[in-house]
Design a protein around this motif. Structure first.
Motif, PDB file in Angstrom:
ATOM      1  N   THR A  64      -1.985  15.208   4.322  1.00 37.75           N
ATOM      2  CA  THR A  64      -3.608  15.603   4.230  1.00 37.75           C
ATOM      3  C   THR A  64      -4.079  14.632   3.521  1.00 37.75           C
ATOM      4  N   PRO A  65      -5.434  14.086   3.353  1.00 42.31           N
ATOM      5  CA  PRO A  65      -5.749  13.145   2.562  1.00 42.31           C
ATOM      6  C   PRO A  65      -5.390  13.104   0.909  1.00 42.31           C
ATOM      7  N   ALA A  66      -5.027  14.428   0.477  1.00 41.36           N
ATOM      8  CA  ALA A  66      -4.582  14.393  -0.612  1.00 41.36           C
ATOM      9  C   ALA A  66      -3.207  14.761  -0.934  1.00 41.36           C
ATOM     10  N   PHE A  67      -2.176  14.806   0.013  1.00 40.33           N
ATOM     11  CA  PHE A  67      -0.772  15.092   0.011  1.00 40.33           C
ATOM     12  C   PHE A  67       0.050  14.325   1.133  1.00 40.33           C
ATOM     13  N   GLY A  68       1.139  13.726   0.661  1.00 39.06           N
ATOM     14  CA  GLY A  68       1.864  12.877   1.495  1.00 39.06           C
ATOM     15  C   GLY A  68       3.363  13.088   0.923  1.00 39.06           C
ATOM     16  N   ILE A  69       4.259  12.290   1.672  1.00 35.29           N
ATOM     17  CA  ILE A  69       5.633  12.197   1.601  1.00 35.29           C
ATOM     18  C   ILE A  69       5.864  10.529   1.274  1.00 35.29           C
ATOM     19  N   GLN A  70       6.535  10.430   0.182  1.00 38.43           N
ATOM     20  CA  GLN A  70       7.012   8.955  -0.053  1.00 38.43           C
ATOM     21  C   GLN A  70       8.623   8.886  -0.230  1.00 38.43           C
ATOM     22  N   PRO A  71       9.150   8.304   1.015  1.00 39.52           N
ATOM     23  CA  PRO A  71      10.526   7.994   0.828  1.00 39.52           C
ATOM     24  C   PRO A  71      10.781   6.587   0.718  1.00 39.52           C
ATOM     25  N   GLU A  72      11.865   6.160  -0.206  1.00 37.97           N
ATOM     26  CA  GLU A  72      12.035   4.983  -0.537  1.00 37.97           C
ATOM     27  C   GLU A  72      13.776   4.665  -0.613  1.00 37.97           C
ATOM     28  N   LEU A  73      13.923   3.444  -0.591  1.00 39.75           N
ATOM     29  CA  LEU A  73      15.101   2.743  -0.730  1.00 39.75           C
ATOM     30  C   LEU A  73      15.166   1.918  -1.684  1.00 39.75           C
ATOM     31  N   ASN A  74      16.127   2.113  -2.764  1.00 38.00           N
ATOM     32  CA  ASN A  74      16.047   1.235  -3.854  1.00 38.00           C
ATOM     33  C   ASN A  74      17.599   0.873  -4.318  1.00 38.00           C
ATOM     34  N   TYR A  75      17.848  -0.316  -4.732  1.00 32.60           N
ATOM     35  CA  TYR A  75      18.992  -0.688  -5.433  1.00 32.60           C
ATOM     36  C   TYR A  75      18.392  -0.544  -6.959  1.00 32.60           C
ATOM     37  N   PHE A 108       1.187  13.613  -4.455  1.00 34.72           N
ATOM     38  CA  PHE A 108      -0.334  14.338  -4.681  1.00 34.72           C
ATOM     39  C   PHE A 108      -1.179  13.251  -5.382  1.00 34.72           C
ATOM     40  N   LYS A 109      -2.252  12.966  -4.330  1.00 31.48           N
ATOM     41  CA  LYS A 109      -3.362  12.167  -4.827  1.00 31.48           C
ATOM     42  C   LYS A 109      -4.336  12.604  -5.800  1.00 31.48           C
ATOM     43  N   LEU A 110      -4.867  11.851  -6.706  1.00 33.24           N
ATOM     44  CA  LEU A 110      -5.833  12.247  -7.656  1.00 33.24           C
ATOM     45  C   LEU A 110      -6.839  11.143  -7.149  1.00 33.24           C
ATOM     46  N   GLY A 111      -7.651  11.537  -6.321  1.00 35.32           N
ATOM     47  CA  GLY A 111      -8.581  10.372  -5.957  1.00 35.32           C
ATOM     48  C   GLY A 111      -7.771   9.332  -4.949  1.00 35.32           C
ATOM     49  N   ASP A 112      -8.538   7.946  -5.311  1.00 35.32           N
ATOM     50  CA  ASP A 112      -7.834   6.777  -4.917  1.00 35.32           C
ATOM     51  C   ASP A 112      -7.198   6.146  -5.969  1.00 35.32           C
ATOM     52  N   ASP A 113      -7.288   6.519  -7.076  1.00 34.11           N
ATOM     53  CA  ASP A 113      -6.869   5.837  -8.281  1.00 34.11           C
ATOM     54  C   ASP A 113      -5.599   6.062  -8.795  1.00 34.11           C
TER      55      ASP A 113
END
Length: 206
Positions: A64-75, A108-113
């Protein structure tokens, strides 16, 4: 239900949300920054902190505009250092561990900032350097990757401030799995788990 099952269930629920994702162009890029790592048994303390780094890639899939999923791959470097002073004998023990970490974070998006991130992570141990320097010599150098568990898992959470195309953030990774896998390692670190605080800079490339 043990901690491992809770973590698996959390990851499954997060990934299940992807099936409801809207047809939006995902954003993603590269990120990296400072690690302040430690090993803890009962309570996390700020002593014996090891300074290191992390670097990797990420994508952000908005549901949604306010919720998403962020997968990452990090060393990510982890571990600790500890000074000893026993009957006048002084030195420093170093536990240097390198992992490939895969966080899968609810965003969770807190606006665009700003974004708030929270979710499970899984880590695979790819490198180990364990040693001691000082009056007791270097007797711990024989410990290698086989003395530690190959998989780590835990919970991660943090905050990112967005200055498109750059984001600056803080994150904390709380390990739930003890890392020693041999008698020799347990004699040194007991039931210790990973603890890592991170400061990062991300560049959005989409």
């Amino acid at each position: 239900m043990n901690q491992f099952k809770i973590t698996i269930l959390s990851m499954a629920l997060v990934l299940a949300g992807l099936s409801f994702a809207q047809a939006q162009t995902p954003r993603g890029g590269i990120k990296g920054g400072l690690n302040l790592s430690n090993l803890y048994i009962d309570d996390v303390e700020d002593e014996n902190v090891r300074t290191g780094f992390h670097a990797g890639i990420y994508t952000q899939l908005m549901i949604t505009p306010a919720f998403g999923i962020q997968p990452e791959l990090n060393y990510s470097t982890k571990g600790a250092k500890a000074e000893y002073d026993v009957l006048g004998f002084e030195g420093e023990n170093k536990f240097n561990l390198g992992y490939l970490d895969i966080p899968v974070l609810a965003t969770f998006k807190l606006g665009d900032d700003a974004d708030i991130h929270f979710g499970p992570y899984f880590g695979y141990l790819v490198g180990v350097s364990t040693s001691t320097e000082g009056d007791f010599g270097d007797g711990y150098e024989e410990l290698d990757r086989d003395d530690y568990k190959k998989w780590d898992y835990g919970l991660a959470g943090g905050l990112a401030l967005n200055f498109n195309p750059i984001s600056i953030g803080l994150r904390y990774n709380y390990g739930l799995n003890k890392i020693a896998d041999s008698d020799e390692a347990e004699n040194l670190i007991g039931d210790a788990k990973n603890s890592v605080a991170q400061v990062f800079l991300a560049f959005n490339m989409r």
